[in-house]
Scaffold this active site. Structure first.
Site, PDB file in Angstrom:
ATOM      1  N   ASP A  19       0.830  -1.205   0.000  1.00 51.62           N
ATOM      2  CA  ASP A  19       0.000   0.000   0.000  1.00 51.62           C
ATOM      3  C   ASP A  19       0.865   1.256   0.000  1.00 51.62           C
ATOM      4  O   ASP A  19       1.946   1.265   0.587  1.00 51.62           O
ATOM      5  CB  ASP A  19      -0.911  -0.024   1.243  1.00 51.62           C
ATOM      6  N   ARG A  23       0.260   7.597  -2.781  1.00 48.45           N
ATOM      7  CA  ARG A  23       0.789   8.673  -1.935  1.00 48.45           C
ATOM      8  C   ARG A  23       2.259   8.949  -2.254  1.00 48.45           C
ATOM      9  O   ARG A  23       2.710  10.083  -2.248  1.00 48.45           O
ATOM     10  CB  ARG A  23       0.613   8.313  -0.449  1.00 48.45           C
ATOM     11  N   TRP A  24       2.992   7.895  -2.562  1.00 45.09           N
ATOM     12  CA  TRP A  24       4.409   8.068  -2.920  1.00 45.09           C
ATOM     13  C   TRP A  24       4.512   8.992  -4.139  1.00 45.09           C
ATOM     14  O   TRP A  24       5.338   9.899  -4.174  1.00 45.09           O
ATOM     15  CB  TRP A  24       5.027   6.696  -3.231  1.00 45.09           C
ATOM     16  N   ASN A  67     -10.321  -2.888  -6.361  1.00 43.93           N
ATOM     17  CA  ASN A  67      -9.479  -2.047  -7.227  1.00 43.93           C
ATOM     18  C   ASN A  67     -10.092  -1.834  -8.613  1.00 43.93           C
ATOM     19  O   ASN A  67      -9.745  -0.882  -9.316  1.00 43.93           O
ATOM     20  CB  ASN A  67      -8.066  -2.653  -7.390  1.00 43.93           C
TER      21      ASN A  67
HETATM   22  C1  FPP Z   1      -1.783   0.127  -3.376  1.00 46.15           C
HETATM   23  O1  FPP Z   1      -1.359   1.468  -3.458  1.00 46.15           O
HETATM   24  C2  FPP Z   1      -1.297  -0.631  -4.521  1.00 46.15           C
HETATM   25  C3  FPP Z   1      -2.113  -1.189  -5.458  1.00 46.15           C
HETATM   26  C4  FPP Z   1      -3.567  -1.073  -5.419  1.00 46.15           C
HETATM   27  C5  FPP Z   1      -1.564  -1.921  -6.607  1.00 46.15           C
HETATM   28  C6  FPP Z   1      -0.377  -2.784  -6.348  1.00 46.15           C
HETATM   29  C7  FPP Z   1       0.121  -3.262  -7.632  1.00 46.15           C
HETATM   30  C8  FPP Z   1       1.392  -3.193  -8.065  1.00 46.15           C
HETATM   31  C9  FPP Z   1       2.507  -2.742  -7.234  1.00 46.15           C
HETATM   32  C10 FPP Z   1       1.759  -3.555  -9.474  1.00 46.15           C
HETATM   33  C11 FPP Z   1       1.059  -4.633 -10.220  1.00 46.15           C
HETATM   34  C12 FPP Z   1       1.333  -6.009  -9.798  1.00 46.15           C
HETATM   35  C13 FPP Z   1       2.183  -6.917 -10.350  1.00 46.15           C
HETATM   36  C14 FPP Z   1       2.135  -8.322  -9.918  1.00 46.15           C
HETATM   37  C15 FPP Z   1       3.189  -6.587 -11.354  1.00 46.15           C
HETATM   38  P1  FPP Z   1      -2.456   2.603  -3.612  1.00 46.15           P
HETATM   39  O2  FPP Z   1      -2.584   2.943  -5.051  1.00 46.15           O
HETATM   40  O3  FPP Z   1      -3.734   2.190  -2.961  1.00 46.15           O
HETATM   41  O4  FPP Z   1      -1.750   3.763  -2.822  1.00 46.15           O
HETATM   42  P2  FPP Z   1      -2.463   4.947  -2.019  1.00 46.15           P
HETATM   43  O5  FPP Z   1      -3.265   4.308  -0.911  1.00 46.15           O
HETATM   44  O6  FPP Z   1      -1.305   5.733  -1.493  1.00 46.15           O
HETATM   45  O7  FPP Z   1      -3.293   5.709  -2.999  1.00 46.15           O
END
Ligand code: FPP
Length: 234
Positions: A19, A23-24, A67
């Site tokens: 997660d 934000r990053w 998602n």
């Molecule tokens: C959460 O950060 C991350 C996700 C919903 C996606 C994770 C997926 C990947 C890292 C890449 C795809 C996967 C593979 C197997 C290559 P967020 O977007 O919810 O962050 P935030 O809460 O800060 O908005």
């Protein structure tokens, strides 16, 4: 806490709720997709570190059933990152003896991505060194409902062991340790059955910034925990 060395006691199965990509990116005034791209770099490094450390099972929560509700261009970005990942690194994973398994309802994914993922699962199915399990369009409640329906279909009562065999994780051990990055302290519909006795770690670091140091900190923290599984220590 010492974090530059691996502890003696390691989990057999570690799961990551990755997660904080958004934000990053936001903190750097970058589009969210830049955060996800950085997130993939992190997952490659961390998965490698875990296997190198001798943890045989790693699970990644890469795409939840929720998602799908994100803006279409973000979902598209995640799909293309998955395509790149499975295509570019399959050879390397096979060389390292990594079996790839997925859990979730792939029917929602575009046909070309489904076929790339299916190919990775098929080609790696006999690898025995380690297992990388990726949650894709996964939700724990729908996994449980699916298993209940399978049990009803079988027409005989289940117990905990036989019910576990109806879940996506039938041939995986339960996670010993679940790590969620970015400071959020919840499971968000992740492995609710399998995490009954998992040790949970919620760390402030955003996923793209999660490195070897943070991993070792968590592993040392895990080694220091007293796991009693509801019993008392003899
Ligand atoms: C959460 O950060 C991350 C996700 C919903 C996606 C994770 C997926 C990947 C890292 C890449 C795809 C996967 C593979 C197997 C290559 P967020 O977007 O919810 O962050 P935030 O809460 O800060 O908005």
């Amino acid at each position: 806490m010492k974090s530059d060395r691996l502890p003696d006691k390691l989990p057999r199965h570690i799961a990551f709720i990755m997660d904080g990509n958004g934000r990053w990116a936001k903190r750097r005034l970058l589009p969210r997709k830049a955060g996800h791209r950085e997130g993939v770099k992190t997952l490659r490094k961390i998965v490698d570190e875990c296997f190198r450390a001798g943890i045989p099972f790693v699970t990644l929560y890469a795409f939840s059933t929720e998602n799908k509700e994100r803006p279409a261009d973000e979902v598209e970005t995640l799909f293309s990152l998955m395509k790149e990942y499975f295509t570019e690194f399959l050879g390397e994973m096979l060389e390292k003896g990594i079996r790839i398994t997925v859990m979730g309802d792939l029917s929602y994914f575009p046909a070309d991505l489904r076929s790339i993922i299916g190919d990775a699962v098929q080609k790696s199915k006999d690898c025995t060194d380690s297992t990388l399990n990726i949650a894709l369009n996964y939700g724990a409640r729908s996994e449980i409902v699916r298993a209940v329906n399978a049990a009803v279909e079988q027409g005989k009562p289940v117990d905990e062991t036989s019910f576990s065999r109806l879940l996506y994780t039938a041939d995986l051990p339960d996670p010993d340790l679940v790590v969620r990055t970015s400071g959020e302290a919840r499971l968000s519909n992740f492995m609710l059955w399998q995490c009954a006795y998992s040790e949970l770690f919620f760390v402030k670091t955003l996923w793209p910034d999660f490195g070897k140091k943070e991993l070792y900190e968590v592993l040392n923290g895990y080694a220091a925990r007293d796991r009693r599984f509801g019993k008392v220590k003899q």
